[in-house]
Write a protein that holds these residues in place. Structure first.
Motif, PDB file in Angstrom:
ATOM      1  N   GLN A 183      12.612  26.390  33.158  1.00 24.93           N
ATOM      2  CA  GLN A 183      11.993  26.133  34.463  1.00 24.93           C
ATOM      3  C   GLN A 183      10.478  26.249  34.370  1.00 24.93           C
ATOM      4  N   GLN A 184       9.793  25.376  35.097  1.00 19.25           N
ATOM      5  CA  GLN A 184       8.331  25.284  35.003  1.00 19.25           C
ATOM      6  C   GLN A 184       7.596  25.872  36.195  1.00 19.25           C
ATOM      7  N   THR A 185       8.317  26.218  37.258  1.00 19.14           N
ATOM      8  CA  THR A 185       7.676  26.781  38.444  1.00 19.14           C
ATOM      9  C   THR A 185       8.550  27.889  39.020  1.00 19.14           C
ATOM     10  N   VAL A 186       7.943  28.703  39.881  1.00 18.92           N
ATOM     11  CA  VAL A 186       8.707  29.757  40.550  1.00 18.92           C
ATOM     12  C   VAL A 186       9.770  29.142  41.454  1.00 18.92           C
ATOM     13  N   GLU A 224      11.442  26.442  40.977  1.00 22.06           N
ATOM     14  CA  GLU A 224      12.580  26.042  40.147  1.00 22.06           C
ATOM     15  C   GLU A 224      13.415  27.256  39.746  1.00 22.06           C
ATOM     16  N   LEU A 235       5.021  32.294  32.969  1.00 19.00           N
ATOM     17  CA  LEU A 235       4.369  31.444  33.965  1.00 19.00           C
ATOM     18  C   LEU A 235       3.097  32.087  34.504  1.00 19.00           C
ATOM     19  N   GLN A 289       0.393  31.534  32.040  1.00 22.72           N
ATOM     20  CA  GLN A 289      -0.059  30.144  32.093  1.00 22.72           C
ATOM     21  C   GLN A 289      -0.987  29.911  33.283  1.00 22.72           C
ATOM     22  N   HIS A 290      -0.668  30.573  34.387  1.00 22.02           N
ATOM     23  CA  HIS A 290      -1.450  30.398  35.617  1.00 22.02           C
ATOM     24  C   HIS A 290      -2.773  31.163  35.576  1.00 22.02           C
ATOM     25  N   GLY A 331       7.660  36.663  42.669  1.00 19.95           N
ATOM     26  CA  GLY A 331       8.631  35.737  42.090  1.00 19.95           C
ATOM     27  C   GLY A 331      10.018  36.337  42.005  1.00 19.95           C
TER      28      GLY A 331
END
Length: 621
Positions: free
Chosen positions: A287-290, A292, A335, A338-339, A395
């Motif tokens: 998954q690439q986002t919270v 998702e 994530l 990354q952010h 998250g």
């Protein structure tokens, strides 16, 4: 290297967990091995003796026993023993006797600790590789679930497809096409007993060859995965599932006493896995986002319910839920970095409580903390780590792990501190206990690193074990605190029900059952310096140490399972009825058998609390 040492090295290369070691560690080990000879019937290890080495059977046969003389395991060539004692307090837990004339290799304790700290595969093997222990523990045969009764060898549908390491990548692809397989095991050469050196999958061909634009005539060793995670053929399917979950791998080489037998994949395991937890964990890391990640959280409830309906035991369910929870944490931290960008100083993200104990259920809040490098400067670094903690905790809340009502989260600056501060926290709590510090101890003494500098978590655990074991006054305070919540039984052994205005006529099965049981076992475990955090594993260590009256440890093991499963089934029943799950149980909704066994389990807990007060008298008031 002398001829004798070369022979030792060649022997080590044949058996796990040495076979999987990097060459430099393997050579270091071979140089340090001592040798002993024992005639048939001769004791090798006696209970309680200090341990100086890991023992490896070179030839012959050895039996290990429980303290009461009951057979624990039988070992032949390539078998290791004494690892449990080395992992705990370096004394013999399971006595050993040679049942045939036997040659034993001794791997010194310093070398064992180096391997344990340096190599994850070795660490995993000595921690969970003893299948006899698993048969009597996590994988008890009380359930009909195939996960617990089927060995990994049953999943192998064909012999391993192997290829020599000097073959080309194109030859590897052609062989995979001819054999209709998605992976190849790479061996040193094509001889019968060639050493396993790597694995190549379809994904490796795509990501490491085609995407990288490499020449198809490159040796397959260029793109293979060298750091292998393997499993022995006589381990159970559930163990294979946990290994896959822990390491996020899709293919698992299967060995038979160190020799390549075959390979299994997620597709092979899933027909034995009544849940989708493997797929959930695999999906988490994609998954690439919270948002998702949040979409996956809805699958957890059905996963939990299916495990209960398939008669999985409490240890299986707790471990699967904890692995899934860790995976959410780990992906959220990826994530977050990354952010926010890379962290300005190293850190370790801690899981606390039930997740650290592998006892997490579907109804849970988040307990976590951050350990920061000692170079942490609040003026320079505070904003980054506050933002990281907020990202992860928010998250987790979106993914179904509610905020901690006691604010035991990394978003609280008190629990976001440098390593030296954490070390001082623990020292103060142990040396100067008061009500709040004892409460903190009950929460933070079950900790596990899930991301970053994981060795800091182990340093803290070692500090806890060392300081608590040497402090009888603190143990007495912990014992007194552990008996503050008594099981809900009245004078005539009737249930004492809650009356909170919302859940009248109910039992809080966590607050009055599983929690006080975990608390009292923690005290016993810390008193013997036990390294385990799981309550069941702690009880095994406590039993082996002989600090409880005869039979009481087994009673507590049974009571733990009874109370935990009543709680688990209640939560599953609520979810199936479309209600929110909680920890409240109404006796009238239990069968007569469940009520009877639950009362007996509470009675065992009550006796255990009385003994706790007797064993650890005193303490500050």
């Amino acid at each position: 290297m002398q001829i004798e040492q070369i022979e030792i090295l060649n022997f080590l290369k044949r058996y796990s967990p040495f076979k999987e070691l990097p060459d430099d560690l393997l050579h270091q080990t071979a140089l340090q091995v001592d040798i002993g000879y024992f005639k048939a019937g001769t004791p090798i290890l006696r209970f309680g003796e200090p341990l100086q080495a890991l023992h490896l059977v070179r030839s012959g046969a050895v039996e290990t026993y429980r303290r009461n003389g009951v057979l624990y395991n039988r070992l032949s060539e390539g078998g290791i023993f004494a690892e449990q004692g080395l992992l705990r307090d370096k004394t013999v837990i399971f006595p050993a006797t040679a049942i045939e004339d036997s040659l034993i290799y001794f791997i010194p304790v310093a070398c064992f600790e180096l391997l344990y700290q340096s190599d994850e595969v070795f660490a995993d093997y000595v921690e969970i590789g003893d299948t006899q222990r698993k048969k009597s523990g996590v994988l008890a045969d009380k359930s009909s679930n195939d996960l617990m009764s089927s060995e990994v060898r049953q999943l192998i549908g064909r012999a391993a497809v192997t290829l020599a390491a000097d073959a080309t990548v194109q030859q590897a692809a052609q062989l995979m096409q001819q054999e209709s397989v998605s992976s190849l095991l790479i061996v040193a050469d094509q001889s019968k007993d060639a050493a396993l050196v790597g694995i190549v999958t379809d994904r490796d061909l795509r990501n490491r060859l085609i995407a990288a634009g490499l020449d198809y005539q490159q040796p397959v060793s260029v793109i293979m995965t060298k750091e292998l995670v393997c499993i022995e053929s006589n381990q159970f399917v559930f163990e294979a599932m946990l290994v896959m979950l822990r390491h996020n791998v899709h293919h698992l080489p299967v060995l038979d006493q160190g020799k390549v037998l075959g390979i299994i994949s997620i597709a092979d395991v899933i027909r034995y896995e009544s849940q989708n937890s493997l797929y959930i964990v695999s999906s988490i890391f994609r998954q690439q986002t919270v948002a998702e990640l949040q979409s996956l959280s809805t699958e957890l409830a059905s996963c939990f319910v299916r495990m209960v309906n398939e008669d999985a035991n409490s240890r299986m369910i707790g471990a699967a839920m904890a692995v899934t929870g860790r995976s959410f944490k780990q992906r959220l931290l990826e994530l977050a970095e990354q952010h926010l960008g890379p962290p300005p100083v190293p850190y370790c993200f801690l899981a606390l409580g039930s997740m650290a104990r592998d006892e997490q259920l579907i109804v849970t809040d988040q307990d976590n903390a951050l350990v920061l490098h000692n170079d942490y400067d609040p003026l320079l670094h505070q904003d980054y780590f506050a933002a990281l903690a907020e990202f992860v905790c928010d998250g987790l809340a979106l993914c179904g792990y509610s905020y901690c009502s006691g604010d035991i989260m990394a978003t609280n600056s008190q629990w976001r501190q440098p390593l030296r501060v954490w070390q001082q926290y623990f020292t103060d709590w142990i040396e100067k206990p008061d009500a709040q510090r004892l409460l903190n101890s009950a929460i933070f003494f079950d900790l596990e690193g899930v991301w970053g500098e994981l060795h800091w978590a182990e340093q803290l655990n070692q500090q806890i074990r060392r300081q608590v074991k040497a402090n009888a006054d603190f143990l007495a305070c912990m014992a007194r605190n552990a008996i503050s919540r008594t099981p809900p039984l009245g004078f005539f052994k009737d249930f004492v029900l809650e009356n909170d205005g919302q859940q009248n006529n109910s039992l809080d099965i966590k607050r009055r059952g599983t929690a006080p049981l975990a608390d009292l076992v923690r005290v016993h475990a810390l008193s013997i310096g036990c390294a385990a955090t799981n309550t069941y594993e702690r009880l095994l260590a406590v039993k082996a140490a002989g600090i409880l009256p005869k039979g009481r440890a087994d009673d507590l093991i049974d009571a733990l399972e009874v109370i935990a499963m009543v709680r688990i089934r209640q939560q599953a029943k609520s979810l199936q009825a479309g209600r929110s799950a909680d920890n409240k149980v109404k006796p009238e909704e239990l069968s007569a058998f469940e009520r009877k066994t639950l009362k007996e389990a509470f009675q065992i807990l009550s006796f255990a609390q009385k003994f706790l007060k007797f064993r650890y008298p005193g303490g500050r008031q």
